[in-house]
Design an enzyme around this catalytic site. Structure first.
Site, mmCIF file in Angstrom:
data_model
loop_
_atom_site.group_PDB
_atom_site.id
_atom_site.type_symbol
_atom_site.label_atom_id
_atom_site.label_comp_id
_atom_site.label_asym_id
_atom_site.label_seq_id
_atom_site.Cartn_x
_atom_site.Cartn_y
_atom_site.Cartn_z
ATOM 1 N N CYS A 9 0.799 -1.226 0.000
ATOM 2 C CA CYS A 9 0.000 0.000 0.000
ATOM 3 C C CYS A 9 0.831 1.275 0.000
ATOM 4 C CB CYS A 9 -0.934 0.006 1.210
ATOM 5 S SG CYS A 9 -2.131 -1.357 1.201
ATOM 6 N N HIS A 27 12.617 0.615 5.151
ATOM 7 C CA HIS A 27 12.345 -0.796 4.857
ATOM 8 C C HIS A 27 12.888 -1.656 5.997
ATOM 9 C CE1 HIS A 27 11.525 -4.398 2.676
ATOM 10 N NE2 HIS A 27 11.391 -3.804 1.513
ATOM 11 N N HIS A 69 -1.067 19.800 7.035
ATOM 12 C CA HIS A 69 -2.025 18.761 6.660
ATOM 13 C C HIS A 69 -1.356 17.389 6.717
ATOM 14 C CE1 HIS A 69 -4.594 22.023 5.241
ATOM 15 N NE2 HIS A 69 -3.570 22.474 4.543
ATOM 16 N N HIS A 107 -2.285 6.905 5.369
ATOM 17 C CA HIS A 107 -2.873 5.824 4.570
ATOM 18 C C HIS A 107 -4.110 5.253 5.247
ATOM 19 C CE1 HIS A 107 -3.540 2.124 2.504
ATOM 20 N NE2 HIS A 107 -3.058 1.383 3.475
ATOM 21 N N HIS A 167 -14.134 5.981 5.083
ATOM 22 C CA HIS A 167 -15.589 5.831 5.150
ATOM 23 C C HIS A 167 -16.226 5.827 3.761
ATOM 24 C CE1 HIS A 167 -19.780 7.267 5.688
ATOM 25 N NE2 HIS A 167 -19.746 6.547 6.788
ATOM 26 N N ASN A 208 -10.433 1.060 1.874
ATOM 27 C CA ASN A 208 -8.979 1.002 1.692
ATOM 28 C C ASN A 208 -8.700 0.765 0.213
ATOM 29 O OD1 ASN A 208 -6.269 0.423 1.580
ATOM 30 N ND2 ASN A 208 -6.275 -1.076 3.232
#
Length: 497
Positions: A225, A304, A388, A392, A421, A425
């Site tokens: 993702c 990572h 802001h 994710h 909402h 995802n």
């Protein structure tokens, strides 16, 4: 029983102003140091008068050779500096796929299909219902047409049809927004983790839009993702060595071939959370695009932790006992994500935080190392550096954990919660739906900085900081155009089904 005592407002107010004073002092230390020096110099020059100043200048005995050498040195240093300076990367514009109403999956529909598909496993159905009730998803999220069948039909043709729908729709909208012509694309990067056909998705785009034969195209798979920010990083590196170029990034996840049809609870979880989505992003290093670009890239940090086995296996594609393929989400996922986040903010913190916060963090770190390891670590206030936050939208637990870890307000995570909402995802493209939400609310002002944070399998935590080039007008089109007036909405802890 004595009445409850009111908090000592005078003390809390004093602490507030002491901290504000400290921040102002540290962040403006050089300015405050230079002011008396400049003031003293100005007074001395005023006292000397013009004749004495000219006499001092004449006494220096400059000759032509000294002047020429000094001028050459200044020109040489300036040239080396500007040639070695990295090219500025501009985000000209982006587009997010808006699923058709026919793909909508209300809770009742999802649960009915689950009961019919898992008729022999009522416990699995009950598990999915509990997850959905607490997921933070709404009634308008969408799944591709093949998943609406009972049972689902995850064929290769259906998967390609979904890819064409989400990608071509986003690309067409990007061309319309920017006026970009397909032949003007110099670099094309596509990221899709779980669907990797041959020919690749990037080749599919090249064929559809008849792109140039010398285009530099890449197709990233299996990156999870957080792949959209990996694509931005790759595009940034390519744009550093290819001047006057445009790069288009397509971020998506194709749901059709990856909808798990088994009974393992850890592998049923993605079915409840992942939904259709895609984004197309136009990056450029052309100076002429500076005036029309929405943002410029300030920083990008990739972390990572795949060297650790528990991180590597926490999001793992595998077969269950009945040979059904799915994604296994480990119960330690949130703890591993927290460790990855710590590593990432340790790197990006010094790049974005003001000096006052860096000094407090360093003092806390030294204190814990030397004096007492049990001291509570100081958490930097990223709200001082960034306006802001696009976290994710991987699930309610992900947003809750980051809000707590970074000490963010409900308003700071509003874009993430509302995106989860409304769209669910959407994997790597969720960051762009969140950015679009902020713009649709008219909150993005000139000079504002936005922090995008994403997690992915491996395990990875990647983040990017963008700076707004201008105040963004509320768009009349886009994924939020028909529903932004209804948001934000109240999302209960549990939605009883």
């Amino acid at each position: 029983m004595s009445p409850p005592k009111m908090p000592d407002l005078s003390t809390s107010t004093k602490h507030k102003y002491v901290k504000l004073g400290y921040q102002y002092l540290v962040n403006n230390f050089l300015t405050l140091l230079l002011i008396p020096i400049l003031a003293y110099t100005a007074l001395e020059l005023f006292r000397m008068g013009p004749e004495e100043i000219l006499n001092h200048l004449n006494s220096l005995n400059f000759n032509l050779l000294h002047i020429l050498c000094s001028s050459f040195l200044i020109i040489f240093v300036s040239t080396v500096y500007f040639m070695s300076k990295p090219r500025t990367i501009y985000l000209v514009d982006y587009s997010c796929f808006k699923p058709p109403v026919t793909c909508r999956v209300p809770f009742a529909t999802f649960m009915e299909h689950s009961r019919l598909n898992l008729i022999d496993s009522p416990k699995s159905v009950e598990f999915q219902m509990r997850i959905l009730e607490r997921s933070g998803l709404g009634e308008e999220t969408c799944l591709p047409p093949a998943i609406h069948y009972i049972p689902p039909t995850p064929t290769m043709d259906a998967a390609r049809s979904e890819a064409e729908l989400v990608i071509f729709t986003a690309m067409d909208d990007l061309f319309k927004k920017t006026g970009l012509k397909p032949k003007d694309i110099d670099i094309l990067i596509v990221n899709c983790s779980l669907f990797s056909p041959t020919p690749s998705l990037s080749a599919m785009i090249i064929n559809k839009y008849k792109l140039r034969s010398n285009i530099k195209s890449l197709n990233l798979s299996g990156m999870g993702c957080s792949a959209s920010l990996i694509s931005v990083d790759v595009a940034r590196d390519l744009l550093q060595v290819h001047p006057n170029s445009n790069a288009v990034i397509v971020s998506t996840e194709i749901i059709t071939p990856n909808y798990y049809q088994g009974k393992e609870r850890a592998m049923l979880l993605p079915n409840c959370l992942f939904r259709m989505g895609a984004a197309a992003i136009l990056l450029s290093n052309r100076r002429s695009d500076r005036w029309r670009a929405k943002y410029k890239l300030c920083h990008l940090v990739r972390t990572h932790r795949g060297a650790e086995d528990k991180s590597y296996y926490c999001v793992y594609e595998q077969e269950d006992d009945e040979s059904h393929v799915g994604i296994n989400l480990n119960k330690d996922l949130m703890a591993i994500a927290g460790e990855a986040l710590k590593s990432n903010i340790t790197t990006i913190g010094p790049l974005v935080l003001p000096a006052s916060e860096q000094l407090l963090f360093l003092t806390s770190l030294i204190g814990r190392k030397i004096y007492n390891a049990k001291w509570k670590p100081y958490i930097p206030d990223f709200k001082m550096a960034l306006e802001h936050f696009c976290i994710h939208a991987g699930g309610r637990a992900v947003i809750d954990e980051l809000q707590k870890s970074l000490q963010l307000s409900a308003e700071h995570v509003e874009a993430s919660r509302m995106t989860l909402h409304r769209f669910g995802n959407t994997s790597s493209s969720s960051l762009w739906y969140e950015l679009s939400y902020i713009e649709a609310k008219g909150k993005m002002k000139r000079g504002d900085r936005v922090w995008q944070i994403a997690f992915g399998s491996g395990f990875k935590c990647n983040s990017a900081v963008w700076k707004s080039n201008r105040t963004i007008k509320t768009p009349t089109e886009g994924p939020w155009s028909d529903c932004i007036d209804r948001y934000p909405v109240f999302i209960p802890e549990v939605v009883k089904l």
